[in-house]
Each structure stands twice: as C-alpha cells, then as structure tokens.
Motif scaffolding. Structure first.
Motif, PDB file in Angstrom:
ATOM      1  N   ASP A  47      -8.886  -3.260   9.380  1.00 22.07           N
ATOM      2  CA  ASP A  47      -9.924  -2.501   8.668  1.00 22.07           C
ATOM      3  C   ASP A  47      -9.320  -1.067   8.552  1.00 22.07           C
ATOM      4  N   LEU A  50      -7.207  -0.826   5.531  1.00 21.81           N
ATOM      5  CA  LEU A  50      -7.975  -0.806   4.164  1.00 21.81           C
ATOM      6  C   LEU A  50      -8.943   0.061   4.245  1.00 21.81           C
ATOM      7  N   ASN A  51      -8.709   1.013   5.103  1.00 19.09           N
ATOM      8  CA  ASN A  51      -9.832   2.412   5.245  1.00 19.09           C
ATOM      9  C   ASN A  51     -11.058   2.015   5.435  1.00 19.09           C
ATOM     10  N   HIS A  52     -11.398   0.647   5.516  1.00 17.24           N
ATOM     11  CA  HIS A  52     -12.813   0.634   6.010  1.00 17.24           C
ATOM     12  C   HIS A  52     -13.426   1.374   7.295  1.00 17.24           C
ATOM     13  N   VAL A  53     -12.254   1.442   8.159  1.00 15.14           N
ATOM     14  CA  VAL A  53     -12.402   2.157   9.517  1.00 15.14           C
ATOM     15  C   VAL A  53     -11.601   3.422   9.606  1.00 15.14           C
ATOM     16  N   ILE A  72      -6.797   3.778  -2.391  1.00 11.78           N
ATOM     17  CA  ILE A  72      -6.832   2.991  -3.569  1.00 11.78           C
ATOM     18  C   ILE A  72      -5.579   2.551  -4.048  1.00 11.78           C
ATOM     19  N   ARG A  75      -4.840  -0.476  -2.001  1.00  8.67           N
ATOM     20  CA  ARG A  75      -5.596  -1.351  -2.122  1.00  8.67           C
ATOM     21  C   ARG A  75      -5.307  -2.317  -3.431  1.00  8.67           C
ATOM     22  N   VAL A  80      -6.912  -8.965  -0.291  1.00  5.92           N
ATOM     23  CA  VAL A  80      -7.642  -9.219   1.155  1.00  5.92           C
ATOM     24  C   VAL A  80      -8.521 -10.363   1.169  1.00  5.92           C
TER      25      VAL A  80
ATOM     26  N   SER B  96     -12.445  -4.029  -0.181  1.00  6.79           N
ATOM     27  CA  SER B  96     -11.510  -4.475  -0.017  1.00  6.79           C
ATOM     28  C   SER B  96     -10.428  -4.231  -1.328  1.00  6.79           C
ATOM     29  N   ARG B 101     -15.783   4.643  -2.396  1.00  9.51           N
ATOM     30  CA  ARG B 101     -17.007   4.837  -1.654  1.00  9.51           C
ATOM     31  C   ARG B 101     -18.182   5.350  -2.907  1.00  9.51           C
ATOM     32  N   ASP B 282     -17.524   4.357   9.429  1.00  7.13           N
ATOM     33  CA  ASP B 282     -16.732   3.103   9.577  1.00  7.13           C
ATOM     34  C   ASP B 282     -17.600   1.767   9.234  1.00  7.13           C
ATOM     35  N   LEU B 283     -17.285   1.042   8.531  1.00  4.83           N
ATOM     36  CA  LEU B 283     -17.801  -0.265   7.847  1.00  4.83           C
ATOM     37  C   LEU B 283     -18.130  -0.981   9.011  1.00  4.83           C
TER      38      LEU B 283
END
Lengths: 301, 283
Positions: A47, A50-53, A72, A75, A80, B96, B101, B282-283
């Motif tokens: 995560d 992938l910059n989710h977290v 960006i 990714r 993924v 992903s 965002r 955070d997702l």
C-alpha cells in the motif's frame, strides 16, 4: 537502478505498529517473494508503494521515483493485483481491461490479455457474475495491461484453483523472462519457492530474513532445533545458552528449553543443561524450509 | 485528464444497475404527472392569460417538487460514492491504476451528475412538453415559454451539480457510510426547517422589523440560494413578477449575486474539504 528501494520505512496505525524500520532493495528483473503470516505488514508495504497509505517514517522509491511525490509515474509503470479489492463494477471483463489500458495510456488488445489469463470466453460477460477465480484472473489481466515494468501481486493465488495457480506461476515466469520485476506477496511458502529468485520474510512489521531460496535452504540445513526437557529450568541457564556461539533462539515451553541453533552448537547446549540441572529428555531435529519460516515467524500461521 | 475515464466508468456502471432504471422511470412519471396535471387542470385559466405567462406558471409548478426530488435522489446516489467504495476496497483498485485522488473525486461528481442529469432532463422535456401541449396550442410555441423552459433546464443542471458536489463532498469527508448517511440526512432536515429556525431565532432575539442583514441567513442554505438566483434570473428573462427575498431590501448585499456566491461556495467548499481529507487519508 533498483526497482524497489525501501529505506527505514515505518508505519503506525494509531497504536498498532504495522511496519518497523523496513529496509529492502529489489533489483530490476528480479522475482522477489514477500513472505509472512497474515498481518505481518506485507499489504501495508505494498500500500505504501502505491501511495494508498502514507508512511509514518522513512521512504520508498520505485525505479528511483519517490512513491509519494511521483506516485502517478510510479503507477504508470506498475501493474497491480491488489488484495481484498472489493466488488468490481458492472462492466464486462473486456471493458475492465480496456479501462486499465486506458488508465495506463497503453495500446493493447484486451482480448489477447484475457486470453493470456484464460478467461477469453467470458470477455463479454459482466464481471459481477464472475466466479472468485475468474475475478482473480481478470485482476491479473488488468495488472498485465500496458506491459508494466513492475508487477505487484498481493496474495495472487487467493481464490484460484490449482489450474489457475499454475497459470499464475507460468505468467510470472514469462514476465520474469521479459525482465519484468515481480514483487509477489504470499503467506504460502511453496508458491513463493516455485517462482522467486529471492525472498524476504516479514514478521510483525519486521523483516526477519532476506535471502535466496538456496541460501535459506542452506541456513535451514545448517540449523536445527534442540529440545531439552528438564525437571525445572534453573536460574541463569537461559542466559548461558543464549550467549553460546551459534545459538539463534531460546524459548521455554513449560520446563522444556527449546533452542534454535547450528547443529555444531547442539553438544555445547546439552552440556550446559547437564551442568545446570536435571535433564529428563533430549530431542534434536533438523529444520526444513517450512520450519525455518515457522521459526522466523513465531510459529503462528 | 484521467477523471474523464473515471467518470465514464462510474456512469457506465450506474446505468447498468436496476436502480438507475427505477430512477429514470420514477423521474419520468413524476415529471409527466406534474406537468400533465398542471396542463390538464389549468387550461381554462391559462386561456385567459398570455401564452407566455401560462407557460411560465407551468415551469414554476414543476420546479418545486422536481428540485426536492433531485435533492433526495442526489443524497441516495452520492452519499456512498467515496466512503462506500473505500470501505469495500474498490478504491484500491481504482487507485492502483495511475489515477489521482482528485481524478477520483471529480470523476465521481461528473459521473453521478450524469446519472441524475440524463433522466432528469429527459423527463422534464417530456413533462413540460406535455403540460404545454395540454395548456393550448400557442404555449408550446411561445418564445417566452421556450426561453424560460430552456433557462430552467440549465438551472436544473446547476442544481444537480450543486447537490452531487455536496453529497460527494460529504462522502469524502466522512470515514464511514453511516456517518455519510447522518451528514446527508442532517443537511436535508436542516434545509426543511431552516426558515422555522430563523423565525424562532428572530423571535428569541426580539428582532423587530426584520433587519436587512437577515437576508444573508435567509439565503444561506443551498435551496434558498438556488431559488433566489432562479427567480432573479427568470424575472430578468420575462415580465413575470417573481418574489425574491432581495426584492424590497436596499442593502448592497441583498442581490442575486450574493445568492450566486453562496451557491458557488456550496458547490466548492464541501468537496474541497472532502478532497483535503481524502487526499491525506490512508485507504
């Protein structure tokens, strides 16, 4: 340049430490297996890539690009297969792959990709009607869209039948031959064993081992375990044993001392026990790769 | 520009759901019913006034129930747009891929606005057309009526953008679906009781003679600001006298421009806060 470069990465979720001071480098073209029990921090690491977290401390780079500042471009070069991705939309499989290709700004034939993952026949069906295995194959197809330089597969064999798992392995191998870097997370050792050049073992947010499969095998062969059952564990014995060269771990189960050590150190450990108290039984064993994994990860799998 | 792809996917996913078709049918029936009823029951009355006035009467008769319906529909369709997908994990899939965002938020707003706008505009054209036809031959071809109806359709698009933006914003601000529901319901309830609240406060504070500045709180809610702006705009297009709050207040700020600014703030501020929260989450 390294495909993935993680330095001193930590992540705290409230009071829970998901990752602690993780350092890890994956070279370009490498197939890297990321092993660990559920909850070890594998998905958190992915995560963050992938910059989710966002990490609490430390940094990570993919192909030299900062995963936060240049997410960006990162990714765009990464395919993924996420874990626990939730319900898909109502579009067809074909449209989903098209969507992934479009996002990657890549040309490519969705049909060919679906054929590669073995669901070409279901291309025009809506994905909400797909079985779990078919969804997983579709996800792999979407990950492959646009010929990424890095494939991140988070628990990719979830929901796959043996044929599906085999196809997954073949695709990973084919990608590796094309010099795609593959970062493959799993809690199942044998899957990683079959395809990976190198593995990292993660436990409770710590990277406890990084080595080639062969290197791990050697370590596993050279180390073993010795169990010494005693009437009682005398004071100071644990410290004495711990200080021995070649001893990697000491644990107590009831009045039994469980010592992980190189085979050469076993004699010394046994004599320490005889010197300190009453020994009732001694068992010794050599570790398999499986044992090694279990011992690294505390045996709770 | 990848928000376009996100919007297109969101729209395509939506129009394949039964919910969408149910919405389209209810919308169509409501619009045709209201427009038709007005045309049917007031045709004799309409015959005694100029065709343009009869047509404008129709537009205003349709406006109130349709806007309230759109507000509810927007809440239902949008309140989970971000937080729901977050909880389910669908956002991880979307993010992903190389979407930002802000692409996701903008794409959701545009996609869901389209989901509401397509049946809304289609239904209103049918409903107003039927109503005008029933009123009598000359209404449907009256230039004034056509201009007001076209202006009204543009206003409805603004109204849809307003509420979709607000509820997607609420969805991005909150961290659970139930909070998003609570926030959306709270806003709607507040809308309905706003004038009562103002009246009570005026009474409690003993504000005799309604001071000028009361115009601001009276116009501050999205529906009030929208109505104020719509009335002012349509008044400017016709000779039809429309009551607007600003009508008999001298103060500089008592103008439709204030309502326009308030409306713009409602479109921008909730979603800006939502974006800021979502960007750092955070997702």
């Amino acid at each position: 340049m390294a495909a993935i470069e993680i330095s001193d990465l930590s992540k705290q979720f409230g009071s829970v430490t998901a990752l602690q001071n993780l350092d890890l480098t994956v070279e370009e073209g490498e197939v890297f297996g990321f092993l660990g029990p559920n909850g070890a921090g594998k998905s958190t690491t992915i995560d963050i890539l992938l910059n989710h977290v966002r990490p609490t401390a430390g940094s990570a780079r993919v192909f030299g690009m900062d995963v936060q500042d240049e997410s960006i471009p990162v990714r765009e070069r990464t395919g993924v297969l996420p874990e626990g991705y939730g319900p898909l939309g109502r579009m067809t499989g074909h449209k989903h792959v098209e969507f992934a290709l479009q996002a990657k700004r890549a040309d490519g034939d969705p049909q060919a990709i679906l054929d590669r993952v073995g669901i070409a026949g279901a291309a025009d069906r809506r994905v909400e009607d797909y079985s779990k295995g078919m969804k997983q194959r579709l996800m792999l197809g979407m990950a492959l869209a646009g010929d990424p330089d890095l494939l991140v597969l988070d628990e990719p064999t979830t929901g796959l039948d043996p044929n599906g798992a085999r196809r997954m392995r073949q695709i990973v191998q084919a990608e590796a031959e094309r010099d795609t870097t593959v970062f493959f997370s799993s809690h199942i050792l044998e899957q990683v064993e079959a395809v990976c050049d190198r593995v990292g073992i993660l436990n409770q947010g710590h990277l406890v081992a990084v080595d080639t499969i062969d290197g791990l095998r050697e370590t596993a062969g050279a180390t073993g375990q010795i169990r010494v059952a005693m009437a009682s564990i005398p004071d100071g014995l644990i410290e004495t044993v711990q200080d021995r060269d070649g001893v990697t771990s000491v644990a107590v189960e009831g009045t039994t001392l469980v010592v992980g050590c190189e085979n050469a150190a076993k004699g010394a450990v046994v004599s320490d026990c005889y010197g300190a108290g009453i020994v009732e039984d001694v068992e010794t064993s050599e570790a398999s790769l499986e044992d090694l994994f279990v011992s690294y990860t505390g045996g709770e799998n | 520009m990848s928000w376009i792809a996100v919007a297109r996917k969101d729209f395509r996913d939506a129009i394949r759901s039964r919910m969408f078709w149910a919405l389209a049918i209810v919308f169509g029936l409501l619009s045709i019913g209201i427009g038709g009823a007005y045309g049917y029951f007031t045709d004799e009355l309409a015959a005694s006034v100029p065709a343009s006035e009869a047509g404008i009467g129709l537009v205003f008769f349709v406006q109130s129930p349709i806007t309230i319906f759109i507000m509810f529909i927007s809440a239902i369709i949008c309140h989970k747009s971000i937080v729901g997908e977050w909880e389910q994990g669908s956002l991880k899939l979307l993010l992903s891929l190389p979407h930002t965002r802000s692409d996701v938020i903008l794409g959701k707003i545009v996609g869901r606005a389209g989901v509401i706008a397509v049946p809304a505009i289609g239904s209103l054209v049918l409903g107003l057309g039927l109503g005008a036809a029933l009123l009598g031959g000359s209404v449907l071809t009256s230039v004034d009526f056509l201009a007001v109806a076209a202006g009204f359709l543009v206003a409805i698009l603004v109204y849809i953008a307003l509420y979709v933006s607000i509820f997607v914003g609420i969805s991005a601000i909150t961290r659970s679906s139930s909070l998003a529901v609570a926030g959306s319901v709270a806003l709607i309830v507040l809308q309905f009781f706003w004038s009562v609240i103002i009246a009570l406060v005026t009474l409690l504070l003993d504000l005799s003679g309604d001071p000028d500045w009361l115009y601001i709180p009276q116009t501050i809610m999205p529906n009030a600001a929208f109505n104020e702006l719509l009335n002012a705009s349509l008044s400017a297009m016709t000779e039809w006298p429309l009551s607007a709050n600003a009508g008999d207040i001298d103060a500089v700020y008592a103008s439709p421009w204030t309502a326009a600014v308030i409306l713009l703030l409602w479109i921008v501020v909730p979603v800006a806060i939502g974006y800021w929260r979502f960007k750092n989450a955070d997702l």
